[in-house]
Enzyme design. Structure first.
Site, PDB file in Angstrom:
ATOM      1  N   LEU A  88       0.848  -1.189   0.000  1.00 54.96           N
ATOM      2  CA  LEU A  88       0.000   0.000   0.000  1.00 54.96           C
ATOM      3  C   LEU A  88       0.885   1.241   0.000  1.00 54.96           C
ATOM      4  O   LEU A  88       1.984   1.233   0.566  1.00 54.96           O
ATOM      5  CB  LEU A  88      -0.904   0.029   1.245  1.00 54.96           C
ATOM      6  CG  LEU A  88      -1.911  -1.109   1.405  1.00 54.96           C
ATOM      7  CD1 LEU A  88      -2.605  -0.999   2.751  1.00 54.96           C
ATOM      8  CD2 LEU A  88      -2.921  -1.113   0.274  1.00 54.96           C
ATOM      9  N   ASP A  89       0.394   2.317  -0.626  1.00 54.33           N
ATOM     10  CA  ASP A  89       1.100   3.587  -0.549  1.00 54.33           C
ATOM     11  C   ASP A  89       1.248   3.998   0.914  1.00 54.33           C
ATOM     12  O   ASP A  89       0.458   3.588   1.778  1.00 54.33           O
ATOM     13  CB  ASP A  89       0.321   4.679  -1.293  1.00 54.33           C
ATOM     14  CG  ASP A  89       0.222   4.412  -2.793  1.00 54.33           C
ATOM     15  OD1 ASP A  89       1.069   3.659  -3.318  1.00 54.33           O
ATOM     16  OD2 ASP A  89      -0.699   4.957  -3.425  1.00 54.33           O
ATOM     17  N   ARG A  90       2.228   4.852   1.166  1.00 49.47           N
ATOM     18  CA  ARG A  90       2.522   5.257   2.543  1.00 49.47           C
ATOM     19  C   ARG A  90       1.286   5.778   3.272  1.00 49.47           C
ATOM     20  O   ARG A  90       1.036   5.435   4.419  1.00 49.47           O
ATOM     21  CB  ARG A  90       3.623   6.322   2.541  1.00 49.47           C
ATOM     22  CG  ARG A  90       3.997   6.816   3.929  1.00 49.47           C
ATOM     23  CD  ARG A  90       5.065   7.889   3.868  1.00 49.47           C
ATOM     24  NE  ARG A  90       5.340   8.424   5.191  1.00 49.47           N
ATOM     25  CZ  ARG A  90       6.123   9.469   5.439  1.00 49.47           C
ATOM     26  NH1 ARG A  90       6.710  10.099   4.421  1.00 49.47           N
ATOM     27  NH2 ARG A  90       6.312   9.898   6.667  1.00 49.47           N
TER      28      ARG A  90
END
Length: 289
Positions: free
Chosen positions: A133-135
């Site tokens: 997942l993106d940050r």
């Protein structure tokens, strides 16, 4: 690492064909074949060309993976939603990266999982993130505890047979409650943001409107492909950027990061041959919507 399956077919089958039907990749099979593990039928070590008879158990034994010295150990908090001998399902908070990168060498989910496995006394200390997942995207991540699990599930990932659902809050209103965005996404050299472009990779996002206000909508989304920033790019291209998404023109007055949450993941466990499904409740940032 050891795993056993019962062959339930009606005719004899070679070990390789049986394991491939369960999801094992060629690389792992060849590694075991070349001496990095062994095959057992009825608890007897056998050759890779052996045929299994109906109702016979097949066991594979593979040496544990040693730790990767380039991955630091972190003992920061890790929210584990599910765990067994092969899998960890982690509920990631927004603001934590999935893997180390140029600006974050420690404290990521990968670092924390390594620390968690050390604390548990695991022999396998090289976890594999199956999903990322993106940050600033929160929610569920699937982690394989060892490379056998990573190999066994790779077909489901490559063929997009793993169900991944998200929740998001976007700008604007929708006339229809359901839609599909099928637009190719491309990367441009020197740019972090992805773009819709004919030379990109095919990307398909399906969405359902769960609720909407005067100038916002809360969506349930399903990924049918797995491109970087896919939901963020698709919704921005449709004129509905995610609330708080600074990279794609989202409204920053209502949230300081994109309101995107990986709320559900479902896959066929290649070890138990059972469908495993996990859900995560929405974080507090979604409460205003």
């Amino acid at each position: 690492m050891e795993a056993t399956w019962q062959y339930t077919g009606q005719e004899p089958v070679k070990i390789k064909k049986f394991l491939q039907s369960l999801g094992m990749g060629h690389r792992l099979f060849n590694e075991i074949k070349k001496g990095q593990g062994q095959f057992l039928v009825d608890h007897r070590v056998v050759r890779p060309t052996t045929q299994i008879l109906p109702n016979q158990p097949l066991t594979i034994q593979v040496a544990p993976e040693t730790a990767d010295p380039t991955v630091a150990v972190s003992h920061e908090p890790l929210k584990v939603a599910y765990e067994d001998d092969n899998w960890l399902v982690v509920d990631k908070p927004a603001g934590v990266s999935s893997i180390p990168g140029p600006t974050t060498s420690n404290g990521t989910i990968l670092n924390r999982v390594k620390g968690y496995l050390e604390e548990q006394g695991s022999e396998d200390l090289r976890p594999h993130l199956i999903t990322r997942l993106d940050r600033f995207t929160s929610g569920l991540l699937l982690v394989a505890k060892h490379h056998v699990a990573s190999s066994m599930i790779s077909q489901q990932v490559q063929q997009h047979r793993m169900l991944k659902e998200y929740r998001a809050v976007v700008s604007g209103r929708f006339a229809d409650d359901h839609g599909v965005i099928d637009q190719p996404i491309a990367r441009r050299e020197g740019q972090v943001a992805r773009v819709i472009a004919p030379d990109g990779q095919r990307a398909v996002t399906e969405y359902w409107v769960e609720d909407q206000g005067v100038d916002w909508a809360r969506l349930r989304l399903q990924l049918h492909t797995g491109r970087t920033h896919q939901i963020r790019v698709h919704m921005a291209s449709a004129g509905h950027p995610l609330i708080g998404d600074h990279l794609y023109g989202g409204d920053m007055t209502r949230a300081d990061h994109q309101l995107l949450h990986a709320s559900k993941i479902s896959f066929l466990d290649p070890f138990s041959q059972k469908q495993l499904t996990f859900t995560s409740s929405l974080p507090e940032e979604f409460n205003g919507f």
